[in-house]
Design a protein around this motif. Structure first.
Motif, mmCIF file in Angstrom:
data_model
loop_
_atom_site.group_PDB
_atom_site.id
_atom_site.type_symbol
_atom_site.label_atom_id
_atom_site.label_comp_id
_atom_site.label_asym_id
_atom_site.label_seq_id
_atom_site.Cartn_x
_atom_site.Cartn_y
_atom_site.Cartn_z
ATOM 1 N N LEU A 1 -18.127 26.756 32.166
ATOM 2 C CA LEU A 1 -18.185 26.736 33.630
ATOM 3 C C LEU A 1 -16.951 26.092 34.236
ATOM 4 O O LEU A 1 -16.374 26.594 35.200
ATOM 5 N N ILE A 2 -16.545 24.964 33.630
ATOM 6 C CA ILE A 2 -15.357 24.265 34.136
ATOM 7 C C ILE A 2 -14.140 25.184 34.114
ATOM 8 O O ILE A 2 -13.349 25.216 35.045
ATOM 9 N N HIS A 3 -14.005 25.954 33.037
ATOM 10 C CA HIS A 3 -12.805 26.789 32.862
ATOM 11 C C HIS A 3 -13.078 28.265 33.145
ATOM 12 O O HIS A 3 -12.354 29.132 32.666
ATOM 13 N N TYR A 4 -14.120 28.525 33.929
ATOM 14 C CA TYR A 4 -14.567 29.918 34.127
ATOM 15 C C TYR A 4 -13.443 30.861 34.546
ATOM 16 O O TYR A 4 -13.252 31.917 33.964
ATOM 17 N N GLU A 5 -12.678 30.435 35.538
ATOM 18 C CA GLU A 5 -11.650 31.325 36.078
ATOM 19 C C GLU A 5 -10.569 31.635 35.036
ATOM 20 O O GLU A 5 -10.247 32.795 34.792
ATOM 21 N N ASP A 6 -10.065 30.590 34.391
ATOM 22 C CA ASP A 6 -9.044 30.785 33.354
ATOM 23 C C ASP A 6 -9.562 31.674 32.223
ATOM 24 O O ASP A 6 -8.869 32.575 31.764
ATOM 25 N N LEU A 7 -10.779 31.398 31.761
ATOM 26 C CA LEU A 7 -11.292 32.114 30.594
ATOM 27 C C LEU A 7 -11.617 33.572 30.911
ATOM 28 O O LEU A 7 -11.771 34.380 30.004
ATOM 29 N N ASN A 8 -11.691 33.901 32.189
ATOM 30 C CA ASN A 8 -11.903 35.299 32.559
ATOM 31 C C ASN A 8 -10.640 35.950 33.108
ATOM 32 O O ASN A 8 -10.692 37.016 33.714
ATOM 33 N N THR A 9 -9.521 35.278 32.881
ATOM 34 C CA THR A 9 -8.219 35.879 33.168
ATOM 35 C C THR A 9 -7.676 36.374 31.828
ATOM 36 O O THR A 9 -7.642 35.604 30.869
ATOM 37 N N PRO A 10 -7.291 37.652 31.725
ATOM 38 C CA PRO A 10 -6.846 38.167 30.425
ATOM 39 C C PRO A 10 -5.723 37.330 29.817
ATOM 40 O O PRO A 10 -4.830 36.861 30.515
ATOM 41 N N THR B 1 -23.011 36.159 31.773
ATOM 42 C CA THR B 1 -22.595 36.394 30.382
ATOM 43 C C THR B 1 -21.088 36.215 30.204
ATOM 44 O O THR B 1 -20.617 36.118 29.081
ATOM 45 N N LYS B 2 -20.362 36.164 31.300
ATOM 46 C CA LYS B 2 -18.929 35.890 31.185
ATOM 47 C C LYS B 2 -18.646 34.392 31.014
ATOM 48 O O LYS B 2 -17.502 33.990 30.816
ATOM 49 N N ILE B 3 -19.692 33.578 31.080
ATOM 50 C CA ILE B 3 -19.509 32.145 30.795
ATOM 51 C C ILE B 3 -19.480 31.967 29.288
ATOM 52 O O ILE B 3 -20.368 32.450 28.583
ATOM 53 N N PHE B 4 -18.469 31.272 28.786
ATOM 54 C CA PHE B 4 -18.368 30.947 27.367
ATOM 55 C C PHE B 4 -19.657 30.244 26.927
ATOM 56 O O PHE B 4 -20.096 29.280 27.558
ATOM 57 N N GLY B 5 -20.293 30.755 25.866
ATOM 58 C CA GLY B 5 -21.505 30.121 25.355
ATOM 59 C C GLY B 5 -22.807 30.662 25.946
ATOM 60 O O GLY B 5 -23.879 30.165 25.623
ATOM 61 N N VAL B 6 -22.703 31.666 26.804
ATOM 62 C CA VAL B 6 -23.911 32.243 27.408
ATOM 63 C C VAL B 6 -24.120 33.674 26.908
ATOM 64 O O VAL B 6 -23.237 34.513 27.046
ATOM 65 N N GLY B 7 -25.284 33.914 26.303
ATOM 66 C CA GLY B 7 -25.631 35.258 25.847
ATOM 67 C C GLY B 7 -26.605 35.903 26.815
ATOM 68 O O GLY B 7 -26.970 35.319 27.842
ATOM 69 N N VAL B 8 -27.031 37.103 26.459
ATOM 70 C CA VAL B 8 -27.919 37.873 27.330
ATOM 71 C C VAL B 8 -29.241 37.145 27.580
ATOM 72 O O VAL B 8 -29.762 37.139 28.698
ATOM 73 N N LYS B 9 -29.762 36.495 26.540
ATOM 74 C CA LYS B 9 -31.068 35.831 26.668
ATOM 75 C C LYS B 9 -31.047 34.737 27.731
ATOM 76 O O LYS B 9 -31.903 34.681 28.612
ATOM 77 N N THR B 10 -30.052 33.877 27.633
ATOM 78 C CA THR B 10 -29.916 32.780 28.604
ATOM 79 C C THR B 10 -29.659 33.322 30.004
ATOM 80 O O THR B 10 -30.272 32.875 30.974
ATOM 81 N N ALA B 11 -28.753 34.282 30.087
ATOM 82 C CA ALA B 11 -28.412 34.861 31.396
ATOM 83 C C ALA B 11 -29.658 35.447 32.050
ATOM 84 O O ALA B 11 -29.896 35.267 33.247
ATOM 85 N N HIS B 12 -30.461 36.129 31.246
ATOM 86 C CA HIS B 12 -31.655 36.766 31.777
ATOM 87 C C HIS B 12 -32.668 35.727 32.257
ATOM 88 O O HIS B 12 -33.292 35.875 33.315
ATOM 89 N N GLN B 13 -32.785 34.671 31.491
ATOM 90 C CA GLN B 13 -33.696 33.582 31.882
ATOM 91 C C GLN B 13 -33.279 32.988 33.222
ATOM 92 O O GLN B 13 -34.107 32.778 34.113
ATOM 93 N N TRP B 14 -31.991 32.744 33.380
ATOM 94 C CA TRP B 14 -31.485 32.201 34.650
ATOM 95 C C TRP B 14 -31.753 33.176 35.796
ATOM 96 O O TRP B 14 -32.107 32.775 36.892
#
Ligand code: GTP
Ligand code: MN
Ligand code: MN
Length: 384
Positions: free
Chosen positions: A154-163, A115-128
Motif C-alpha cells: 500500500l505504501i508503495h502502491y503507485e511505484d509498484l504499479n508503474t512499469p 489485486t494490484k497491491i503487493f501481497g493481495v490475491g483474489v481471495k483477500t480482494a474479494h473478501q474486502w
C-alpha cells in the motif's frame, strides 16, 4: 510453429510450448479483450473458464500478423464460441460491449485495484469487496488488518504499479550481482522472467542465483539479503521456501523427492532504486540514493521496485531458468505437454519420467526441450 496456408488461414500448434510467440503481439486489441474476460473469470473463481480465455488470447499471440476477419480463425485451436464472438465484435466495432461492461463494473474495478497491491490475491480482494471496501483509503484506515507485505504494498502502491524499465532491471541486476559476489565469489546472477523474453518493461525484476560448485549456494540468500539491506537497498523483504510447484502438482509429486523440493529459497522484495540520470555521474563518495527516503513530490529521486530473488543448486539451474522465464501460459503448457504427451513430470527442479521412473538431467534449456521431443523455442519467442 505457425505456417500461413494459401487460403489465408493459419496452422497453429495446440500447446503454447510448440509455438513461437515473438514480440510484438500483432493482435493486442483482441488479446486485451480476451485477457479482461480471463481476469474477470479469475476474480469470480472460475479457473477453467479463465484458462480458456487465456489460451485463446495466447493463440492469437502466435499469429504473424493482425487478424482482419473472423473466418481467418477457423483453423486455430483453443478458440471457443465465446472467444470467437468477442473477437468478431472487436473486429467489427473496435470494441466488445461485454468487455466494456466488465471494465466499467464496480466489482471488476475494485478487484483490479486490490489485486494490484503487493501481497493481495483474489481471495483477500474479494473478501474486502464483500465487506464494502472500494478504495485504497478504505484499507489504509485499518492497517492492523493488513499483513506486513500488504502494508508495504500500500505504501508503495503507485511505484509498484508503474512499469519497470529494462534499464532499471539491469541496474538492479548489477547491484545484486555485486552483493552476491561479495558473499560468494564465482556465483552468477541471471535476469529471467519477462525481461529475458525481451519485454521492454515488466511488473517486477526476476533474478536467478547459482554457483557452479553444487552445494556452495546453500545459505547464500540470507547473506545476500543482509548485505543488500545493510547498503540500504531494501524497503521490504521476506524469505520463503518455494511451494509453488508442490502446490500445483501435489497429487503427482513422487514423495521420495519431496525433501529436495524444499531446497529453493526465494525472496519477495521491494528495492529502493535511485533513478536520477545524475546519480551515476556523482561518482564515488556521493550519498547512496538508496539511503535517501524522501517520500513525495518532484524532489524525490528514488523509486520502489518489486524484485524476486531465487537461489538454485547448479544441477537444477536449467530447470529453474526454464521455469522462471515464462510466460505463464508457456510454462503451463510445457508441463501439460510433458505429462499428457510424454508421461513426464516437469517442474522448476527436475524432469521425471513416470513410466521409466527416472530423473532426466539437463545441462541446458535446450536439453530439456530435447528430452521432451520439442523444438527449441528461444526465450524471445516464449511470449505466449
Ligand atoms: P512481468 O513481471 O509482468 O513482466 O511478467 P513475468 O512473465 O516476468 O511474470 P512473473 O514475474 O510473475 O513470473 C515470471 C515467471 O516465473 C513466470 O513464468 C511464472 O510462472 C514463474 N513463477 C512465478 N512465481 C513462481 C514460483 O513461486 N515458483 C516457480 N517455480 N515459478 C514461478
Ligand atoms: Mn517478472
Ligand atoms: Mn516475478
Amino acid at each position: 510453429v505457425s505456417v500461413e496456408k494459401p487460403q489465408d488461414t493459419w496452422l497453429v500448434a495446440a500447446y503454447a510450448c510448440q509455438r513461437r510467440s515473438p514480440l510484438p503481439n500483432n493482435n493486442q486489441l483482441l488479446t486485451d479483450a480476451l485477457e479482461t474476460l480471463a481476469e474477470e473469470a479469475h476474480f469470480c473463481g472460475h479457473e477453467g473458464r479463465s484458462l480458456a480465455f487465456s489460451r485463446a488470447s495466447s493463440v492469437l499471440k502466435a499469429l504473424p500478423r493482425t487478424v482482419r476477419r473472423v473466418q481467418e480463425l477457423d483453423s486455430l485451436p483453443c478458440l471457443g464460441e465465446h472467444s470467437k464472438r468477442v473477437i468478431q465484435e472487436v473486429l467489427e466495432d473496435g470494441t466488445s460491449a461485454e468487455v466494456e461492461t466488465i471494465r466499467q463494473s464496480e466489482k471488476y474495478q475494485a478487484m483490479k485495484l486490490f489485486t494490484k497491491i503487493f501481497g493481495v490475491g483474489v481471495k483477500t480482494a474479494h473478501q474486502w469487496y464483500q465487506e464494502g471496501r472500494r478504495t485504497l483509503d478504505d484499507l489504509r484506515g485499518h492497517p492492523a488488518q493488513l499483513s506486513k507485505e500488504q502494508q508495504a504494498g500500500l505504501i508503495h502502491y503507485e511505484d509498484l504499479n508503474t512499469p519497470v524499465k529494462r534499464a532499471d532491471a539491469e541496474a538492479i541486476g548489477q547491484v545484486v550481482r555485486e552483493a552476491v559476489n561479495k558473499c560468494l565469489p564465482g556465483a552468477s546472477v541471471t535476469l529471467t522472467g519477462g525481461f529475458r523474453r525481451g519485454k521492454p518493461s515488466g511488473h517486477d525484476v526476476d533474478l536467478l542465483i547459482t554457483h557452479p560448485v553444487e552445494g556452495q549456494e546453500a545459505g547464500l540468500l540470507k547473506k545476500v539479503i543482509a548485505c543488500l539491506d545493510q547498503q540500504g537497498f531494501l524497503l521490504y523483504h521476506s524469505i520463503h521456501r518455494n511451494t509453488f510447484e508442490s502446490l500445483e502438482d501435489s497429487d503427482q509429486e513422487p514423495s521420495s523427492h519431496a525433501s529436495s523440493m524444499d531446497q529453493y529459497e526465494r525472496c519477495f522484495s521491494i528495492f529502493c532504486l535511485g533513478d536520477l540520470p545524475g546519480d551515476a555521474q556523482e561518482g564515488a563518495g556521493a550519498e547512496k540514493p538508496s539511503r535517501v527516503r524522501r517520500t513525495s513530490g518532484a524532489s524525490r529521486f528514488w523509486k520502489a521496485v518489486r524484485v524476486d530473488l531465487v537461489v538454485t543448486p547448479y544441477s537444477q539451474f536449467p530447470f529453474a531458468l526454464l521455469g522462471w522465464t515464462g510466460s505463464r501460459i508457456f510454462e503451463r503448457d510445457l508441463r501439460r505437454f510433458a505429462k499428457r504427451e510424454k508421461k513426464m513430470l516437469l517442474n522448476s527442479h527436475t524432469l521425471y519420467h513416470l513410466e521409466q521412473k527416472t530423473w532426466m538431467s539437463a545441462a541446458s534449456e535446450k536439453e530439456i526441450f530435447q528430452h521432451l521431443g520439442l523444438e527449441y523455442i528461444p526465450p524471445e519467442e516464449r511470449n505466449a
